[in-house]
Design a protein around this motif. Structure first.
Motif, PDB file in Angstrom:
ATOM      1  N   GLY A 146      38.262  32.012  42.974  1.00  0.00           N
ATOM      2  CA  GLY A 146      39.493  31.518  43.541  1.00  0.00           C
ATOM      3  C   GLY A 146      39.438  30.067  43.977  1.00  0.00           C
ATOM      4  N   PHE A 147      38.248  29.548  44.295  1.00  0.00           N
ATOM      5  CA  PHE A 147      38.161  28.184  44.816  1.00  0.00           C
ATOM      6  C   PHE A 147      38.214  27.109  43.737  1.00  0.00           C
ATOM      7  CE2 PHE A 147      33.570  29.079  44.134  1.00  0.00           C
ATOM      8  CZ  PHE A 147      33.196  27.938  43.428  1.00  0.00           C
ATOM      9  N   LEU A 148      38.233  27.496  42.455  1.00  0.00           N
ATOM     10  CA  LEU A 148      38.155  26.506  41.385  1.00  0.00           C
ATOM     11  C   LEU A 148      39.406  25.631  41.287  1.00  0.00           C
ATOM     12  CD1 LEU A 148      36.429  28.592  38.563  1.00  0.00           C
ATOM     13  CD2 LEU A 148      35.403  26.871  40.055  1.00  0.00           C
ATOM     14  N   MET A 149      40.552  26.171  41.659  1.00  0.00           N
ATOM     15  CA  MET A 149      41.798  25.392  41.635  1.00  0.00           C
ATOM     16  C   MET A 149      42.087  24.802  40.258  1.00  0.00           C
ATOM     17  SD  MET A 149      42.764  25.527  44.863  1.00  0.00           S
ATOM     18  CE  MET A 149      42.128  25.750  46.519  1.00  0.00           C
ATOM     19  N   GLN A 150      41.911  25.607  39.203  1.00  0.00           N
ATOM     20  CA  GLN A 150      42.073  25.095  37.847  1.00  0.00           C
ATOM     21  C   GLN A 150      43.232  25.708  37.083  1.00  0.00           C
ATOM     22  OE1 GLN A 150      38.223  25.792  36.074  1.00  0.00           O
ATOM     23  NE2 GLN A 150      37.435  23.822  36.747  1.00  0.00           N
ATOM     24  N   ASP A 151      43.528  26.987  37.336  1.00  0.00           N
ATOM     25  CA  ASP A 151      44.530  27.647  36.522  1.00  0.00           C
ATOM     26  C   ASP A 151      45.164  28.808  37.290  1.00  0.00           C
ATOM     27  OD1 ASP A 151      42.525  29.620  36.447  1.00  0.00           O
ATOM     28  OD2 ASP A 151      41.754  28.896  34.531  1.00  0.00           O
ATOM     29  N   GLU A 152      46.067  29.503  36.635  1.00  0.00           N
ATOM     30  CA  GLU A 152      46.757  30.601  37.289  1.00  0.00           C
ATOM     31  C   GLU A 152      45.853  31.793  37.617  1.00  0.00           C
ATOM     32  OE1 GLU A 152      49.663  30.451  38.660  1.00  0.00           O
ATOM     33  OE2 GLU A 152      49.852  28.377  37.944  1.00  0.00           O
ATOM     34  N   PRO A 153      44.908  32.165  36.738  1.00  0.00           N
ATOM     35  CA  PRO A 153      44.024  33.280  37.118  1.00  0.00           C
ATOM     36  C   PRO A 153      43.284  33.052  38.429  1.00  0.00           C
ATOM     37  CG  PRO A 153      43.880  32.940  34.761  1.00  0.00           C
ATOM     38  CD  PRO A 153      44.717  31.798  35.316  1.00  0.00           C
ATOM     39  N   ASP A 154      42.774  31.822  38.667  1.00  0.00           N
ATOM     40  CA  ASP A 154      42.072  31.629  39.945  1.00  0.00           C
ATOM     41  C   ASP A 154      43.073  31.564  41.100  1.00  0.00           C
ATOM     42  OD1 ASP A 154      42.569  28.743  40.703  1.00  0.00           O
ATOM     43  OD2 ASP A 154      41.454  28.333  38.879  1.00  0.00           O
ATOM     44  N   ALA A 155      44.312  31.169  40.826  1.00  0.00           N
ATOM     45  CA  ALA A 155      45.347  31.223  41.861  1.00  0.00           C
ATOM     46  C   ALA A 155      45.649  32.673  42.248  1.00  0.00           C
ATOM     47  CB  ALA A 155      46.613  30.530  41.365  1.00  0.00           C
ATOM     48  N   ILE A 156      45.611  33.556  41.263  1.00  0.00           N
ATOM     49  CA  ILE A 156      45.809  34.986  41.536  1.00  0.00           C
ATOM     50  C   ILE A 156      44.680  35.515  42.414  1.00  0.00           C
ATOM     51  CG2 ILE A 156      45.920  37.279  40.470  1.00  0.00           C
ATOM     52  CD1 ILE A 156      47.216  35.870  38.018  1.00  0.00           C
ATOM     53  N   TYR A 157      43.444  35.064  42.169  1.00  0.00           N
ATOM     54  CA  TYR A 157      42.305  35.470  43.001  1.00  0.00           C
ATOM     55  C   TYR A 157      42.509  35.027  44.445  1.00  0.00           C
ATOM     56  CZ  TYR A 157      39.087  37.140  39.350  1.00  0.00           C
ATOM     57  OH  TYR A 157      38.468  37.862  38.357  1.00  0.00           O
ATOM     58  N   ARG A 158      43.035  33.801  44.622  1.00  0.00           N
ATOM     59  CA  ARG A 158      43.282  33.316  45.983  1.00  0.00           C
ATOM     60  C   ARG A 158      44.362  34.158  46.665  1.00  0.00           C
ATOM     61  NH1 ARG A 158      42.928  28.513  43.255  1.00  0.00           N
ATOM     62  NH2 ARG A 158      45.165  28.061  43.366  1.00  0.00           N
ATOM     63  N   LYS A 159      45.407  34.452  45.909  1.00  0.00           N
ATOM     64  CA  LYS A 159      46.487  35.269  46.459  1.00  0.00           C
ATOM     65  C   LYS A 159      45.975  36.628  46.903  1.00  0.00           C
ATOM     66  CE  LYS A 159      50.766  37.597  45.120  1.00  0.00           C
ATOM     67  NZ  LYS A 159      51.663  37.966  44.001  1.00  0.00           N
ATOM     68  N   GLU A 160      45.074  37.213  46.103  1.00  0.00           N
ATOM     69  CA  GLU A 160      44.540  38.542  46.397  1.00  0.00           C
ATOM     70  C   GLU A 160      43.351  38.514  47.340  1.00  0.00           C
ATOM     71  OE1 GLU A 160      45.899  41.391  45.507  1.00  0.00           O
ATOM     72  OE2 GLU A 160      47.524  40.320  44.474  1.00  0.00           O
ATOM     73  N   LYS A 161      42.956  37.296  47.765  1.00  0.00           N
ATOM     74  CA  LYS A 161      41.841  37.119  48.710  1.00  0.00           C
ATOM     75  C   LYS A 161      40.548  37.764  48.204  1.00  0.00           C
ATOM     76  CE  LYS A 161      44.605  36.567  52.921  1.00  0.00           C
ATOM     77  NZ  LYS A 161      45.852  36.227  52.211  1.00  0.00           N
ATOM     78  N   ILE A 162      40.264  37.529  46.924  1.00  0.00           N
ATOM     79  CA  ILE A 162      38.998  38.003  46.365  1.00  0.00           C
ATOM     80  C   ILE A 162      37.846  37.224  47.001  1.00  0.00           C
ATOM     81  CG2 ILE A 162      37.612  38.199  44.268  1.00  0.00           C
ATOM     82  CD1 ILE A 162      39.932  40.172  44.390  1.00  0.00           C
ATOM     83  N   GLY A 163      36.855  37.936  47.465  1.00  0.00           N
ATOM     84  CA  GLY A 163      35.722  37.306  48.140  1.00  0.00           C
ATOM     85  C   GLY A 163      35.802  37.376  49.650  1.00  0.00           C
ATOM     86  N   ALA A 164      36.875  37.936  50.166  1.00  0.00           N
ATOM     87  CA  ALA A 164      36.986  38.095  51.622  1.00  0.00           C
ATOM     88  C   ALA A 164      35.928  39.074  52.118  1.00  0.00           C
ATOM     89  CB  ALA A 164      38.381  38.598  51.984  1.00  0.00           C
ATOM     90  N   PRO A 165      35.357  38.832  53.297  1.00  0.00           N
ATOM     91  CA  PRO A 165      34.231  39.649  53.777  1.00  0.00           C
ATOM     92  C   PRO A 165      34.635  40.993  54.379  1.00  0.00           C
ATOM     93  CG  PRO A 165      34.748  37.972  55.390  1.00  0.00           C
ATOM     94  CD  PRO A 165      35.674  37.731  54.221  1.00  0.00           C
ATOM     95  N   THR A 166      35.748  41.518  53.935  1.00  0.00           N
ATOM     96  CA  THR A 166      36.274  42.755  54.529  1.00  0.00           C
ATOM     97  C   THR A 166      36.045  43.986  53.674  1.00  0.00           C
ATOM     98  OG1 THR A 166      38.428  42.223  53.548  1.00  0.00           O
ATOM     99  CG2 THR A 166      38.042  41.528  55.832  1.00  0.00           C
ATOM    100  N   GLU A 167      35.352  43.838  52.554  1.00  0.00           N
ATOM    101  CA  GLU A 167      35.132  44.959  51.647  1.00  0.00           C
ATOM    102  C   GLU A 167      33.734  44.906  51.067  1.00  0.00           C
ATOM    103  OE1 GLU A 167      38.127  44.568  48.641  1.00  0.00           O
ATOM    104  OE2 GLU A 167      37.667  42.479  48.267  1.00  0.00           O
ATOM    105  N   THR A 168      33.308  45.990  50.449  1.00  0.00           N
ATOM    106  CA  THR A 168      31.979  46.043  49.843  1.00  0.00           C
ATOM    107  C   THR A 168      31.999  45.395  48.465  1.00  0.00           C
ATOM    108  OG1 THR A 168      32.358  48.154  48.745  1.00  0.00           O
ATOM    109  CG2 THR A 168      31.560  48.228  51.038  1.00  0.00           C
TER     110      THR A 168
END
Length: 411
Positions: A146-168
């Motif tokens: 999500g941090f790459l800031m290059q295209d829509e797929p990584d924007a979707i990762y940011r929206k979905e908070k992939i990498g947040a420390p709240t899950e396994t």
């Protein structure tokens, strides 16, 4: 903490005066100018440490002097460790590189590729083929960051908070499988959460949490007592501060505090970040590198076979391509020109294209906070550099270290 004595550089074919100039270079250019809080440097040849220096302090312009005891956030230097863990299971016949990821995480059977649109409204298509474990190892899976800031797929990762420390790891991997890939597996090289998904596979296959597997199978046997996904209370005061420099304004701010004030490392995290979660010391990571350079063994502990290590440090990208040829706009922790990718790190296939003195087959990678290592199997040399400044490309300290280290080779 592993102790060792410095060797006479001349005895291992290195120039003492030129080695001594390396810390002075980073002190005058980066520490004295307030660009970095510190720089730790270790260079060994033939397993003998010829340079070990700790310049600077735990905070920019203040704090305690750093030393062998200092604990650094090594971020993506976690990736070679996770990759090694997976290959240990490979040696036991418990997984294969051509196995589909869906064999272990069924949600990946239905993964799709981004086709068009934006983060709010998009269409997808079926991938050209199924994603394999090899795709995870080599970052050719289509999984992004999500941090790459290059295209829509990584924007979707940011929206979905992939990498947040709240899950396994597994929960995150299952959510990743429901999001569109940036490209069809095997068609491009793209940095992302691939090694996190591989870490989830390690947990599934081994039946152990990743931190437990690391301690029992890798860190314990190697004597890496100061490496883990968090820093225990009796060691937390050794964790230095981490900084971030804004890419536009150039402002340097505190990203994570030192010691007990750290928001990320003072307790065991729910998300055992297989692609970037470890904290370690320079000496600990040197033990890891030395084990690899010696063919998978150190001080009587056999971690992997020398043939497996030889296999890991080959270029596994399709048709022998380089990172540059497969992913010319994406983020990398190593120079894209001249580097292929092995199982866990970059592999130098063309020293001339890299524009740096080096050896064919160098195995290397780095971390977000400007940590870095390389293993030169030809010269039997290991170099490790550590500070705490994000992002890793803030300053050209990695190529500069390489220039200075190879300039110190006498024979």
């Amino acid at each position: 903490m592993f102790e060792h004595d410095l060797t006479d550089p001349h005895e291992v074919g290195l120039n003492a005066e030129r080695l001594e100039a390396i810390p002075e270079y980073f002190q005058s250019n980066y520490i004295d100018t307030g660009k970095l809080p510190c720089v730790a440097t270790l260079v060994s040849r033939g397993g003998e440490v010829a340079l070990e220096d700790y310049s600077g302090t735990t905070h920019i312009g203040e704090g305690e002097p750093i030393g062998p005891h200092t604990i650094f956030r090594i971020y993506s230097m976690t990736k070679p460790v996770t990759s090694l863990a997976a290959m240990m299971l490979f040696e036991e016949g418990k997984l294969r590189l051509d196995h589909e990821v869906a064999r272990y995480i069924p949600e990946f059977a239905d993964v799709q590729v981004f086709d068009s649109g934006n983060r709010e409204d998009y269409t997808t298509r079926a991938p050209d083929r199924a994603m394999t474990l090899l795709d995870l190892f080599t970052h050719t899976s289509g999984i992004t960051y999500g941090f790459l800031m290059q295209d829509e797929p990584d924007a979707i990762y940011r929206k979905e908070k992939i990498g947040a420390p709240t899950e396994t790891l597994l929960e995150m991997s299952q959510r990743i499988a429901k999001l569109p890939l940036a490209f069809s597996p095997g068609t491009q090289w793209g940095y992302g959460h691939s090694i996190d998904v591989l870490g989830a596979v390690v947990e599934i296959v081994s039946g152990q949490p990743l931190d437990e597997f690391f301690r029992e199978r890798i860190f314990g046997p190697l004597g890496m007592d100061d490496t883990d996904f968090w820093v225990p209370e009796n060691k937390i005061d050794r964790l230095m501060a981490c900084y971030s420099k804004h890419p536009i304004s150039g402002e340097i701010t505190l990203a994570d505090a030192a010691g007990k004030e750290s928001k990320l490392y003072s307790k065991r995290p729910k998300l055992l970040n297989a692609g970037g979660g470890l904290a370690s010391t320079v000496r600990d990571y040197h033990r890891f590198c030395l084990m690899l350079m010696r063919g998978g063994t150190l001080d009587g502990a056999r971690i992997i076979s020398p043939k497996t290590w030889e296999f890991m440090r080959q270029n596994h990208l399709p048709d022998g391509q380089t990172i540059k040829a497969m992913g010319d706009k994406t983020f990398s922790e190593a120079r894209m020109e001249g580097n292929g990718f092995g199982l866990g790190g970059s592999v130098l296939v063309d020293p001339v294209a890299s524009m740096q003195p080096s050896s064919h087959g160098n195995f290397s990678w780095g971390g977000l906070a400007s940590t870095f290592f390389w293993i030169d199997p030809v010269e039997e040399m290991i170099a490790i550099q550590a500070t705490q400044m994000m992002p890793s490309g803030t300053y050209p300290i990695r190529p500069q270290l390489q220039q200075l280290v190879y300039a110190a080779v006498d024979w």
